[in-house]
Design a protein around this motif. Structure first.
Motif, mmCIF file in Angstrom:
data_model
loop_
_atom_site.group_PDB
_atom_site.id
_atom_site.type_symbol
_atom_site.label_atom_id
_atom_site.label_comp_id
_atom_site.label_asym_id
_atom_site.label_seq_id
_atom_site.Cartn_x
_atom_site.Cartn_y
_atom_site.Cartn_z
ATOM 1 N N ARG A 80 -2.939 -11.828 0.740
ATOM 2 C CA ARG A 80 -1.727 -11.656 1.545
ATOM 3 C C ARG A 80 -0.548 -11.472 0.610
ATOM 4 N N LEU A 81 0.138 -10.362 0.782
ATOM 5 C CA LEU A 81 1.341 -10.085 0.017
ATOM 6 C C LEU A 81 2.565 -10.511 0.811
ATOM 7 N N SER A 82 3.587 -10.938 0.076
ATOM 8 C CA SER A 82 4.848 -11.327 0.695
ATOM 9 C C SER A 82 5.985 -10.540 0.063
ATOM 10 N N CYS A 83 6.991 -10.246 0.864
ATOM 11 C CA CYS A 83 8.179 -9.558 0.373
ATOM 12 C C CYS A 83 9.395 -10.208 1.010
ATOM 13 N N SER A 84 10.210 -10.814 0.180
ATOM 14 C CA SER A 84 11.414 -11.478 0.671
ATOM 15 C C SER A 84 12.626 -10.594 0.440
ATOM 16 N N SER A 85 13.444 -10.486 1.470
ATOM 17 C CA SER A 85 14.641 -9.669 1.410
ATOM 18 C C SER A 85 15.866 -10.548 1.180
ATOM 19 N N SER A 86 16.852 -9.980 0.465
ATOM 20 C CA SER A 86 18.074 -10.736 0.187
ATOM 21 C C SER A 86 19.045 -10.711 1.365
ATOM 22 N N ILE A 87 18.780 -9.853 2.350
ATOM 23 C CA ILE A 87 19.636 -9.807 3.537
ATOM 24 C C ILE A 87 18.792 -9.957 4.787
ATOM 25 N N SER A 88 19.441 -10.209 5.874
ATOM 26 C CA SER A 88 18.741 -10.401 7.136
ATOM 27 C C SER A 88 17.960 -9.152 7.529
ATOM 28 N N MET A 89 16.740 -9.378 7.977
ATOM 29 C CA MET A 89 15.917 -8.262 8.408
ATOM 30 C C MET A 89 16.491 -7.586 9.648
ATOM 31 N N LEU A 90 17.321 -8.291 10.373
ATOM 32 C CA LEU A 90 17.908 -7.710 11.576
ATOM 33 C C LEU A 90 18.845 -6.552 11.232
ATOM 34 N N SER A 91 19.333 -6.534 10.003
ATOM 35 C CA SER A 91 20.247 -5.471 9.591
ATOM 36 C C SER A 91 19.539 -4.348 8.847
ATOM 37 N N ILE A 92 18.227 -4.416 8.770
ATOM 38 C CA ILE A 92 17.417 -3.400 8.093
ATOM 39 C C ILE A 92 16.644 -2.620 9.151
ATOM 40 N N ASN A 93 16.694 -1.308 9.062
ATOM 41 C CA ASN A 93 16.013 -0.481 10.059
ATOM 42 C C ASN A 93 14.502 -0.685 10.033
ATOM 43 N N SER A 94 13.943 -0.698 8.844
ATOM 44 C CA SER A 94 12.508 -0.946 8.739
ATOM 45 C C SER A 94 12.182 -1.470 7.360
ATOM 46 N N MET A 95 11.087 -2.195 7.290
ATOM 47 C CA MET A 95 10.533 -2.656 6.014
ATOM 48 C C MET A 95 9.068 -2.295 5.983
ATOM 49 N N GLY A 96 8.565 -2.161 4.780
ATOM 50 C CA GLY A 96 7.170 -1.771 4.723
ATOM 51 C C GLY A 96 6.575 -1.902 3.346
ATOM 52 N N TRP A 97 5.332 -1.489 3.285
ATOM 53 C CA TRP A 97 4.563 -1.544 2.048
ATOM 54 C C TRP A 97 4.037 -0.156 1.718
ATOM 55 N N TYR A 98 4.132 0.167 0.449
ATOM 56 C CA TYR A 98 3.550 1.378 -0.092
ATOM 57 C C TYR A 98 2.716 0.979 -1.298
ATOM 58 N N ARG A 99 1.835 1.853 -1.716
ATOM 59 C CA ARG A 99 1.028 1.539 -2.891
ATOM 60 C C ARG A 99 0.866 2.771 -3.752
ATOM 61 N N GLN A 100 0.647 2.511 -5.039
ATOM 62 C CA GLN A 100 0.429 3.590 -5.994
ATOM 63 C C GLN A 100 -0.717 3.210 -6.909
ATOM 64 N N ALA A 101 -1.790 3.947 -6.785
ATOM 65 C CA ALA A 101 -2.945 3.749 -7.641
ATOM 66 C C ALA A 101 -2.756 4.547 -8.932
ATOM 67 N N PRO A 102 -3.465 4.171 -9.990
ATOM 68 C CA PRO A 102 -3.332 4.892 -11.258
ATOM 69 C C PRO A 102 -3.610 6.381 -11.091
ATOM 70 N N GLY A 103 -2.684 7.195 -11.562
ATOM 71 C CA GLY A 103 -2.867 8.634 -11.509
ATOM 72 C C GLY A 103 -2.644 9.270 -10.159
ATOM 73 N N LYS A 104 -2.175 8.471 -9.200
ATOM 74 C CA LYS A 104 -1.962 9.003 -7.854
ATOM 75 C C LYS A 104 -0.518 8.812 -7.426
ATOM 76 N N GLN A 105 -0.147 9.523 -6.372
ATOM 77 C CA GLN A 105 1.193 9.380 -5.837
ATOM 78 C C GLN A 105 1.310 8.122 -4.979
ATOM 79 N N ARG A 106 2.528 7.665 -4.841
ATOM 80 C CA ARG A 106 2.776 6.522 -3.973
ATOM 81 C C ARG A 106 2.515 6.928 -2.526
#
Length: 115
Positions: free
Chosen positions: A19-45
């Motif tokens: 389980r990954l966690s991501c903490s934001s410095s501001i309220s999530m209510l003021s952010i349109n969206s949050m998400g996760w992306y990944r980048q494998a070696p030699g590949k695009q995000r």
């Protein structure tokens, strides 16, 4: 300015979970969206999953059923539960926040899945 801090990466055997966690410095209510992306070696995000301020979730088609994005508004934290991990899931996972056409990224957390 939004600061994002990820945690939870590491080494896991195939079939395991993380389980990954991501903490934001501001309220999530003021952010349109949050998400996760990944980048494998030699590949695009690539997109993993996003969640909007209204709670709408979006997943990469190939990951539906194994990965789940969730959030805790009180903690300004977004989570990514990853199950049945496979070696091809090995990548640096980045947290993203999107607000009014601006985008911020975390430093990334490495997930390594051994076979």
């Amino acid at each position: 300015q939004v600061q994002l801090v990820e945690s939870g990466g590491g080494l896991v055997q195939a079939g395991g979970s993380l389980r990954l966690s991501c903490s934001s410095s501001i309220s999530m209510l003021s952010i349109n969206s949050m998400g996760w992306y990944r980048q494998a070696p030699g590949k695009q995000r690539e997109l993993v999953a996003t969640i909007t301020s209204g709670g709408t979730r979006n997943y990469a088609d190939s990951l539906k059923g194994r990965f789940t994005i969730s959030r805790d508004g009180a903690k300004n934290t977004v989570y990514l539960q990853m199950n049945s991990l496979q070696p091809e899931d090995t990548a640096v996972y980045y947290c993203n926040a999107y607000k009014y056409s601006r985008s911020w990224w975390g430093q990334g957390t490495l997930v390594t899945v051994s076979s």
